[in-house]
Design a protein around this motif. Structure first.
Motif, mmCIF file in Angstrom:
data_model
loop_
_atom_site.group_PDB
_atom_site.id
_atom_site.type_symbol
_atom_site.label_atom_id
_atom_site.label_comp_id
_atom_site.label_asym_id
_atom_site.label_seq_id
_atom_site.Cartn_x
_atom_site.Cartn_y
_atom_site.Cartn_z
ATOM 1 N N PRO A 212 -25.096 -14.376 60.693
ATOM 2 C CA PRO A 212 -26.435 -14.282 60.980
ATOM 3 C C PRO A 212 -27.012 -13.844 62.558
ATOM 4 C CG PRO A 212 -26.327 -16.306 59.829
ATOM 5 C CD PRO A 212 -24.870 -15.835 59.996
ATOM 6 N N ALA A 215 -27.217 -9.871 62.875
ATOM 7 C CA ALA A 215 -28.504 -9.361 62.467
ATOM 8 C C ALA A 215 -29.737 -9.750 63.595
ATOM 9 C CB ALA A 215 -28.700 -10.110 60.929
ATOM 10 N N LYS A 216 -29.551 -11.220 64.046
ATOM 11 C CA LYS A 216 -30.518 -11.413 65.273
ATOM 12 C C LYS A 216 -30.346 -10.648 66.086
ATOM 13 C CE LYS A 216 -30.729 -15.758 65.384
ATOM 14 N NZ LYS A 216 -30.570 -17.225 65.770
ATOM 15 N N ARG A 218 -29.165 -7.511 66.307
ATOM 16 C CA ARG A 218 -29.152 -6.111 66.103
ATOM 17 C C ARG A 218 -30.896 -5.803 66.066
ATOM 18 N NH1 ARG A 218 -26.561 -4.968 60.664
ATOM 19 N NH2 ARG A 218 -28.271 -6.191 59.998
ATOM 20 N N GLY A 219 -31.660 -6.944 65.757
ATOM 21 C CA GLY A 219 -33.108 -6.939 65.761
ATOM 22 C C GLY A 219 -33.830 -6.892 66.846
#
Length: 230
Positions: A212, A215-216, A218-219
């Protein structure tokens, strides 16, 4: 070592050596290493053939006054192990920004060489014992080692724009995700304000699935590029 081995005995030595080296080489083959099954077979058979040749050349009688000079065929194992060191060293690779790879492969090649020497001299029981212990070490202990070392090494590379997160924010995000930073590389471009970070970390993530944390990161605003390697 039998002084006068027959062809049945020599064939049995070769068959045992071929089978044992093939099975041990399967582990390196499945791991997609540079030295796979064929390499381990060739290395083991080379040691076995050389030792059998020494066995056939071994003198069975004392030296006569008119004999030619005789070589010490027992030096063959020493020469084989010395030459094996060069092949084993070639299997070890050290990345510029990563750990050393290929040590187990090099050790496997050295091990099958010694095992081939055992089979080549006709010591089938000793060679079989070496095969069993080698199989236990490469296959069974692999799962024990994986259980002990739950953290795997991974690399996160980030390319950030001028409005990207600061280094403090990145470190805090990594710490919240329960990863340990081993090494860090930073590159700044003062004119464009672009920054590049590369973190070498210990992670509990599975090698086949990005955690995860990816994704953290990348956001986050300002993250232009993200690479995850494990």
């Amino acid at each position: 070592m039998p002084l006068n081995p027959d062809w049945t005995d020599l064939g049995l030595r070769l068959a045992c050596c071929f089978f044992a080296c093939a099975v041990l080489g399967l582990d390196r083959e499945w791991q997609e290493r540079a030295a796979g099954m064929r390499t381990t077979i060739l290395v083991g058979l080379a040691a076995c053939f050389a030792t059998m040749s020494g066995n056939l050349l071994l003198a069975t009688a004392g030296k006569e006054a008119g004999d030619f000079a005789q070589i010490d065929v027992m030096r063959l194992p020493l020469g084989i192990l010395t030459g094996m060191g060069f092949i084993g060293a070639g299997a070890i690779i050290r990345r510029q920004d990563g750990p050393v790879h290929g040590v187990t492969t090099a050790a496997t090649l050295w091990f099958v060489t010694v095992m081939g020497l055992c089979f080549g001299t006709g010591q089938l029981v000793l060679g079989g014992l070496a095969f069993g212990l080698g199989l236990l070490t490469l296959w069974a202990l692999k799962y024990v080692e994986a259980h002990l070392h739950k953290r795997k090494e991974a690399t996160i590379s980030l390319a950030l724009g001028r409005d990207g997160p600061t280094e403090e924010i990145l470190r805090a995000t990594l710490k919240e995700s329960d990863v340990h930073i081993r090494r860090m590389f930073v590159r700044h471009e003062p004119i464009s304000g672009r920054r590049e970070y590369r973190f070498s970390i210990w992670s509990k993530a599975s090698p086949g699935t990005p955690p995860p944390l990816v994704a953290k990161l990348r956001g986050m605003p300002g993250v232009e590029q993200l690479d995850w390697e494990m």
